[in-house]
Write a protein that holds these residues in place. Structure first.
Motif, short mmCIF file in Angstrom:
data_model
loop_
_atom_site.label_atom_id
_atom_site.label_comp_id
_atom_site.label_asym_id
_atom_site.label_seq_id
_atom_site.Cartn_x
_atom_site.Cartn_y
_atom_site.Cartn_z
N CYS A 20 0.83 -1.21 0.00
CA CYS A 20 0.00 0.00 0.00
C CYS A 20 0.86 1.26 0.00
O CYS A 20 0.58 2.22 -0.72
CB CYS A 20 -0.93 -0.03 1.21
N LYS A 21 1.92 1.24 0.80
CA LYS A 21 2.76 2.44 0.93
C LYS A 21 3.68 2.65 -0.27
O LYS A 21 4.04 3.80 -0.59
CB LYS A 21 3.60 2.34 2.21
N THR A 22 4.07 1.57 -0.94
CA THR A 22 5.02 1.70 -2.06
C THR A 22 4.33 1.69 -3.41
O THR A 22 4.94 2.02 -4.43
CB THR A 22 6.05 0.55 -2.02
N GLY A 23 3.06 1.30 -3.45
CA GLY A 23 2.31 1.32 -4.71
C GLY A 23 2.55 0.12 -5.59
O GLY A 23 2.23 0.15 -6.79
N VAL A 24 3.14 -0.97 -5.06
CA VAL A 24 3.36 -2.19 -5.85
C VAL A 24 2.33 -3.24 -5.42
O VAL A 24 1.65 -3.10 -4.40
CB VAL A 24 4.78 -2.74 -5.67
N THR A 25 2.21 -4.31 -6.23
CA THR A 25 1.20 -5.34 -5.95
C THR A 25 1.79 -6.74 -5.83
O THR A 25 1.06 -7.67 -5.48
CB THR A 25 0.14 -5.34 -7.06
N ARG A 26 3.10 -6.89 -6.11
CA ARG A 26 3.71 -8.22 -6.02
C ARG A 26 5.08 -8.11 -5.37
O ARG A 26 5.73 -7.06 -5.42
CB ARG A 26 3.86 -8.86 -7.41
N GLN A 27 5.55 -9.25 -4.81
CA GLN A 27 6.86 -9.25 -4.16
C GLN A 27 7.97 -8.93 -5.15
O GLN A 27 8.92 -8.20 -4.81
CB GLN A 27 7.13 -10.61 -3.51
N THR A 28 7.87 -9.49 -6.36
CA THR A 28 8.92 -9.23 -7.36
C THR A 28 9.02 -7.75 -7.69
O THR A 28 10.11 -7.20 -7.87
CB THR A 28 8.64 -10.02 -8.64
N MET A 29 7.87 -7.07 -7.75
CA MET A 29 7.86 -5.63 -8.02
C MET A 29 8.48 -4.87 -6.85
O MET A 29 9.20 -3.88 -7.05
CB MET A 29 6.43 -5.15 -8.26
N LEU A 30 8.22 -5.35 -5.61
CA LEU A 30 8.79 -4.70 -4.44
C LEU A 30 10.31 -4.82 -4.43
O LEU A 30 11.02 -3.85 -4.18
CB LEU A 30 8.21 -5.31 -3.16
N VAL A 31 10.79 -6.03 -4.72
CA VAL A 31 12.24 -6.25 -4.74
C VAL A 31 12.89 -5.38 -5.81
O VAL A 31 13.93 -4.75 -5.57
CB VAL A 31 12.55 -7.75 -4.98
N ARG A 32 12.29 -5.32 -6.99
CA ARG A 32 12.84 -4.48 -8.07
C ARG A 32 12.86 -3.02 -7.67
O ARG A 32 13.80 -2.28 -7.95
CB ARG A 32 12.05 -4.69 -9.35
N LEU A 33 11.78 -2.59 -7.00
CA LEU A 33 11.70 -1.19 -6.55
C LEU A 33 12.83 -0.86 -5.60
O LEU A 33 13.49 0.18 -5.73
CB LEU A 33 10.35 -0.94 -5.88
N LEU A 34 13.09 -1.74 -4.64
CA LEU A 34 14.15 -1.48 -3.65
C LEU A 34 15.52 -1.53 -4.30
O LEU A 34 16.39 -0.69 -4.00
CB LEU A 34 14.06 -2.49 -2.50
N LEU A 35 15.74 -2.51 -5.18
CA LEU A 35 17.06 -2.65 -5.82
C LEU A 35 17.37 -1.48 -6.74
O LEU A 35 18.54 -1.12 -6.93
CB LEU A 35 17.14 -3.97 -6.59
N ASN A 36 16.35 -0.90 -7.34
CA ASN A 36 16.56 0.22 -8.27
C ASN A 36 16.49 1.59 -7.59
O ASN A 36 16.60 2.62 -8.26
CB ASN A 36 15.52 0.18 -9.41
N SER A 37 16.30 1.59 -6.28
CA SER A 37 16.21 2.86 -5.56
C SER A 37 17.60 3.36 -5.20
O SER A 37 18.62 2.73 -5.52
CB SER A 37 15.37 2.67 -4.29
N VAL A 38 17.64 4.46 -4.47
CA VAL A 38 18.92 5.04 -4.06
C VAL A 38 19.52 4.34 -2.84
O VAL A 38 20.57 4.76 -2.35
CB VAL A 38 18.77 6.54 -3.75
N LEU A 39 18.88 3.27 -2.38
CA LEU A 39 19.38 2.60 -1.17
C LEU A 39 20.80 2.09 -1.33
O LEU A 39 21.59 2.10 -0.39
CB LEU A 39 18.45 1.42 -0.81
N SER A 40 21.15 1.64 -2.56
CA SER A 40 22.49 1.09 -2.76
C SER A 40 23.57 2.15 -2.64
O SER A 40 24.76 1.83 -2.50
CB SER A 40 22.58 0.45 -4.16
N LEU A 41 23.18 3.41 -2.64
CA LEU A 41 24.15 4.51 -2.51
C LEU A 41 24.33 4.95 -1.08
O LEU A 41 25.15 5.82 -0.78
CB LEU A 41 23.72 5.71 -3.37
N GLY A 42 23.53 4.38 -0.17
CA GLY A 42 23.56 4.84 1.21
C GLY A 42 24.74 4.28 1.99
O GLY A 42 25.46 3.42 1.54
#
Length: 419
Positions: free
Chosen positions: A397-419
């Motif tokens: 609900c908070k991230t706007g995705v509907t499947r686990q695979t979409m959630l994982v892709r969202l996190l991997l493609n975010s700026v988290l890897s730069l933190g």
């Protein structure tokens, strides 16, 4: 035999230049203007030209010294028979200790006392741009009754103070200060003329240093981001020699599992893969030397004797710039990726802030990103599967995705890897 001082007329003439379009303040001006006249110079004039040439040259070499302008300040100190020459790149303030470069006998305690206390009482600031003045010329006889002189300079045996300020359009404020001890002669008109002659060169050199510092900060920022993304990088010049490699590349090469470094060359276990890699590098380097050629990108994989997943290698040409002249510049970049490398785990706090999650939701999201199933993640979190599913629905609900695979892709493609 001491080098003769520059006269006031010589300094003014050199700093103002002639009526032609050629700048009289270029580093080679003094030498270039006097070379044809060399047979007619007296010994004193020849020494004076040599002194100016060394001083101006050292000023322009200053930005690339490990301690900037150390050579120039030492030469100026010797020429002026000074006790100290100090360049305040960033004058002290209530918010910062600043950056001061010193030559001459100083102690850490002396520097700290000025940076933390006496700078606020120093009346010898905000001098007219381009002017070189002695303290008593600026302030008058009351200089010798000032707090800075009585409590700071006099205990250090400093009697004479000469100064100039340098200000640039982009907000740089620097201060040049020269001192002499008690018992020394006051600074002469010739001494001030020499400093005045050098000021335009020092200003340009400081601007060059600021530009180099900006580029280095930018390079370090991007290099840090590449390292955090677990991407190895190797730069290669047009002769095929390795110029530089980052931390991840050195880690991969250090394992000697399929690819390693022998001297200044990349070596690969497989003869076929080795030929392929060298051919790719040669192709990219050749392409880089053709300034009008398109950028070339080639890729391959390298087998590892350990049986681990193959390393990914990408080689990219770095075309010459329109004004490139150095053969030591990078002509190609080799990128290495280890698919089994353990990337640094983003903090739960970053995930929580980025996506507005609770701590439990952030923990679950990170476990799913690492490849755990929902059941495995629930077990690691020591919660029931239904509780984990409730958290997962909230994450969707908070991230706007509907499947686990979409959630994982969202996190991997975010700026988290730069933190």
């Amino acid at each position: 035999m001491p080098t003769p001082a520059v006269s006031m007329n010589d300094a003014r003439s050199a700093s103002r230049g002639t009526g032609n379009s050629r700048s009289a303040t270029s580093p080679s001006h003094v030498t270039a203007m006097t070379m044809p006249m060399a047979p007619y110079l007296t010994d004193g004039e020849d020494q004076r030209i040599d002194m100016l040439d060394r001083l101006i040259g050292s000023i322009y070499d200053g930005p690339i010294e490990s301690t900037p302008w150390q050579t120039a300040m030492q030469l100026l100190r010797e020429q002026l028979n000074a006790a100290h020459v100090t360049l305040m790149l960033r004058p002290p303030s209530t918010d910062s200790a600043g950056v001061m470069l010193n030559t001459g006998s100083t102690t850490t305690q002396t520097v700290q006392s000025y940076e933390t206390h006496f700078f606020a009482m120093d009346p010898f600031v905000r001098l007219p741009e381009g002017e070189v003045v002695a303290a008593e010329e600026l302030i008058g006889k009351q200089w010798l009754q000032s707090t800075v002189y009585l409590d700071f300079l006099k205990p250090l045996n400093i009697r004479h103070l000469l100064g100039a300020d340098i200000n640039t359009r982009d907000g740089i404020e620097c201060r040049l200060r020269v001192t002499r001890l008690h018992g020394s002669e006051p600074f002469s008109a010739e001494d001030k003329a020499l400093c005045r002659l050098l000021l335009p060169h020092l200003k340009r050199s400081i601007q060059l240093h600021a530009r180099l510092d900006f580029l280095e900060c930018e390079r370090a920022m991007f290099a840090g981001a590449v390292n955090r993304m677990q991407l190895g990088t190797i730069s290669i010049d047009q002769n095929g020699n390795i110029i530089e490699s980052n931390q991840e590349a050195r880690r991969i090469l250090g394992e000697k599992d399929g690819i390693w470094l022998a001297g200044n060359n990349l070596c690969v276990d497989s003869a076929l893969e080795s030929r392929q890699l060298q051919q790719m590098i040669r192709h990219c380097v050749t392409n880089a030397c053709a300034a009008d050629g398109p950028g070339v990108v080639e890729a391959m994989s390298v087998s590892r004797p350990s049986g681990r997943a193959k390393l990914g290698i990408l080689v990219r040409a770095i075309p010459l710039g329109p004004y490139s002249e150095s053969k030591q510049r990078p002509a190609a970049a080799v990128f290495l990726r280890d698919p089994e490398a353990s990337a640094a785990q983003p903090s739960q706090e970053l995930v929580r802030r980025l996506f507005g999650l609770t701590r439990m939701e952030a923990s679950l999201a990170l476990l799913l990103t690492e490849g755990y199933t929902l059941d495995e993640a629930a077990e690691k979190m020591n919660v029931r599967r239904n509780t984990a599913r409730t958290h997962l629905r909230s994450i969707f609900c908070k991230t706007g995705v509907t499947r686990q695979t979409m959630l994982v892709r969202l996190l991997l493609n975010s700026v988290l890897s730069l933190g």
